[in-house]
Write an enzyme that holds these catalytic residues in place. Structure first.
Site, PDB file in Angstrom:
ATOM      1  N   ASP A   1      34.521  29.062   5.358  1.00  0.00           N
ATOM      2  CA  ASP A   1      35.319  29.785   4.360  1.00  0.00           C
ATOM      3  C   ASP A   1      34.389  30.698   3.566  1.00  0.00           C
ATOM      4  O   ASP A   1      33.489  30.226   2.860  1.00  0.00           O
ATOM      5  CB  ASP A   1      36.011  28.783   3.435  1.00  0.00           C
ATOM      6  CG  ASP A   1      37.000  29.439   2.492  1.00  0.00           C
ATOM      7  OD1 ASP A   1      37.276  30.639   2.657  1.00  0.00           O
ATOM      8  OD2 ASP A   1      37.494  28.742   1.581  1.00  0.00           O
TER       9      ASP A   1
ATOM     10  N   ASP B   1      39.243  35.614   6.096  1.00  0.00           N
ATOM     11  CA  ASP B   1      37.905  35.157   5.705  1.00  0.00           C
ATOM     12  C   ASP B   1      37.657  33.673   5.942  1.00  0.00           C
ATOM     13  O   ASP B   1      36.712  33.105   5.411  1.00  0.00           O
ATOM     14  CB  ASP B   1      37.654  35.474   4.234  1.00  0.00           C
ATOM     15  CG  ASP B   1      38.593  34.727   3.293  1.00  0.00           C
ATOM     16  OD1 ASP B   1      39.658  34.305   3.755  1.00  0.00           O
ATOM     17  OD2 ASP B   1      38.258  34.579   2.107  1.00  0.00           O
ATOM     18  N   GLU B   2      38.481  32.999   6.755  1.00  0.00           N
ATOM     19  CA  GLU B   2      38.234  31.589   7.034  1.00  0.00           C
ATOM     20  C   GLU B   2      38.761  31.232   8.413  1.00  0.00           C
ATOM     21  O   GLU B   2      39.702  31.840   8.930  1.00  0.00           O
ATOM     22  CB  GLU B   2      38.854  30.683   5.973  1.00  0.00           C
ATOM     23  CG  GLU B   2      40.363  30.756   5.891  1.00  0.00           C
ATOM     24  CD  GLU B   2      40.941  29.733   4.927  1.00  0.00           C
ATOM     25  OE1 GLU B   2      40.440  28.593   4.888  1.00  0.00           O
ATOM     26  OE2 GLU B   2      41.903  30.088   4.217  1.00  0.00           O
TER      27      GLU B   2
END
Length: 437
Positions: free
Chosen positions: A49, A142-143
Site C-alpha cells: 500500500d 496505489d495498492e
C-alpha cells in the site's frame, strides 16, 4: 564446499542483509530498520500500500513541499482525496469535507488532483509488481495483493527479501514509499500493512494470528462496514476476540452467511486466492456542485450528462450492466443511494438516464444536494446488451439514434451533437468553473 544459507529470521530493510534474530542493528550498514519474525522464511502473501500516494507524488515533484502539510482534493466545496502525514497530525483525513480539513489545518497547501499523473505512476509501480510475480491483484491505483509462492527459484531470494528489495528500488527509482504486510493470507496481509505506516514492513504469522486479532475492533474485519459494526456492537460484540469465543453455528444463526465469514476471519482463516485480473465492478460518474441544488429541473440535465459519460465508458470497454445506481449527497454530507435493475443488460445512455431520472424524481423533494452521481453495476460483456424490446416498439429507434449520435461524436467530437438537456448541463458546468475561479 559452500555453506548452507541460514534460515531467515531477521532482515535489514535498507541493505537486505540476513541477520541473527538477536540483532538490534544491521551488522552490515548499521540501520535499525529490521524486520524480524520466526515465520519470515515461509510467508508469501503480501499487501503493498503506497503511503499517501497522491500527496507523495506532489512532494516528489516539488521538493519545497517536503516539510509542508499537503492536501490533495477539490476546492472549498470538495473533499480530501488524500493528505500527507504532516496534515494527518492536525486531524485531516481522506474523504473529509475540504472546509473541515482547512479548519483543522489552515496552513495546509491544497493541490487539485492530477489523475493522469497519478495513474502513470501507479501503472509503473504495477508493472514492477508483475516483474516479481504474475499473481498481482490490484485493489486500487496505489495498492495490491501479491502472491510470491514459488518465486524463490526465480529471484534467488525469499519472498520477504524480494519485497524489501522491491520497496528499496521503488523509493530510489520512483521516489514513492510504501508499506508492506506479509502474512499467510490476504486478510492478515492487509491488516499487517496498516500496522506501521508510513514505510512499514509488518508481519503477522499463522501462530500468532488469533492473539493479534483478539484486541482489534470488529470493524477491522473485511466486509464489516460501519452499519454492520454498529449492529454487532448493539449485540454486545465489540472486539474480534469476542467473536473467537463464539460458535460458528451461533454466528450463522444470528447473521446468516456473513456470520460464517466472521467466524473464519476472526481466527485468521482466509481461503481467498490472489486473483491477477479483477474486472471492474461498476462504471460510474459523479460531480460536486459549487452551490447546493434542490431543483429537480436543474438536476435533470446534470444527470443526463453523467449518464452519457457512463454510457461512453461502457461502450469503449465493451461492457454492459443490469444495475443502475443513483448517488446523492445532501448539504449536510449524508449519502443517499437508490438502485434499480434491468432484466437485460444495457449500455445505452437513454436507459441509464431514464432509470436514474425515475429515482431522482422520488428523492428531489426539496432537499439541497451537493453531489449527484450515477453508475452501472452487475457488469458483463456487451454482446448481450439491449436486445430488441417487443413491448416497446420505439426502443429500437432510440437505440439506433443514440448509436448514430455516438458515431458523429467519435468523428467530430463530443460536443458535435448535444441534446437540450446535455447542453444545459454543459452550461452549468461552465458556470461552476467560473465559480471555482
Amino acid at each position: 564446499m559452500s555453506q548452507p544459507v541460514p534460515p531467515l529470521r531477521a532482515l535489514c530493510r535498507d541493505c537486505g542483509a540476513r541477520l541473527a534474530p538477536s540483532a538490534a542493528r544491521c551488522t552490515r550498514c548499521g540501520s535499525p530498520r529490521l524486520v524480524k519474525h520466526p515465520e519470515l522464511d515461509t510467508l508469501a502473501i503480501a499487501h503493498i500500500d503506497c503511503d499517501a500516494f497522491y500527496a507523495s507524488i506532489e512532494k516528489r515533484d516539488n521538493p519545497e513541499l517536503q516539510d509542508q502539510p499537503v492536501i490533495v482534493g477539490g476546492g472549498q466545496r470538495g473533499v480530501v482525496s488524500t493528505c500527507c502525514y504532516i496534515a494527518r497530525i492536525y486531524g485531516v483525513r481522506s474523504a473529509m469535507p475540504m472546509f473541515k480539513a482547512l479548519e483543522a489545518c489552515p496552513q495546509a497547501i491544497v493541490i487539485k488532483p492530477d489523475m493522469a499523473k497519478y495513474a502513470s505512476v501507479g501503472k509503473e509501480i504495477r508493472e514492477r509488481m508483475r516483474a516479481l510475480t504474475p499473481l498481482v491483484e490490484p485493489l486500487s491505483i496505489d495498492e495490491a495483493f501479491l502472491d510470491l509462492t514459488g518465486t524463490e527459484r526465480l529471484h534467488k531470494k525469499s519472498p520477504a527479501e524480494t519485497l524489501a528489495g522491491f520497496i528499496r528500488d521503488m523509493e530510489a527509482d520512483i521516489g514513492i514509499s510504501a508499506s508492506v504486510g506479509l502474512a499467510p493470507n490476504k486478510f492478515l496481509a492487509k491488516l499487517a500493512s496498516d500496522l506501521e505506516k508510513p514505510r512499514g514492513f509488518s508481519v503477522i504469522g499463522t501462530a500468532e494470528a488469533e492473539d493479534v486479532l483478539a484486541a482489534m475492533p470488529v470493524g477491522r474485519i473485511w466486509g464489516v462496514g460501519k452499519v454492520f459494526q454498529q449492529k454487532l456492537e448493539r449485540d454486545g460484540i465489540r472486539t474480534i476476540g469476542q467473536l473467537q469465543e463464539m460458535e460458528a453455528t451461533d454466528l450463522a444463526r444470528r447473521y446468516g452467511t456473513i456470520g460464517l465469514r466472521l467466524a473464519r476471519l476472526s481466527h485468521g482463516d482466509d481461503s481467498r486466492e490472489v486473483t491477477p485480473e479483477r474486472g471492474a465492478k461498476s462504471v460510474s460518474a459523479e460531480t460536486t456542485f459549487f452551490t447546493d441544488i434542490s431543483s429537480f429541473d436543474t438536476l435533470r440535465p446534470i444527470l443526463r450528462n453523467l449518464a452519457e459519460k457512463v454510457s461512453a465508458r461502457l461502450k469503449k470497454a465493451e461492457l454492459s450492466g443490469r444495475g443502475v445506481t443513483l448517488k446523492l449527497k445532501t448539504a449536510d454530507f449524508k449519502t443517499i443511494t437508490r438502485a434499480r435493475h434491468f432484466s437485460d443488460p444495457t449500455q445505452l445512455a437513454d436507459k441509464i438516464y431514464a432509470a436514474g431520472e425515475n429515482l431522482l424524481q422520488i428523492e428531489a423533494d426539496g432537499r439541497r444536494f451537493r453531489l449527484i452521481g450515477i453508475g452501472v453495476s452487475d457488469l458483463e460483456n456487451a454482446d448481450r446488451a439491449d436486445p430488441r424490446d417487443l413491448l416497446d416498439q420505439s426502443a429500437e429507434r432510440r437505440k439506433n439514434a443514440e448509436l448514430a449520435v455516438d458515431r458523429l461524436r467519435d468523428k467530430f467530437g463530443t460536443s458535435a451533437v448535444e441534446l437540450g438537456l446535455t447542453h444545459a448541463a454543459r452550461a452549468a458546468k461552465e458556470a461552476k468553473k467560473q465559480g471555482d475561479k
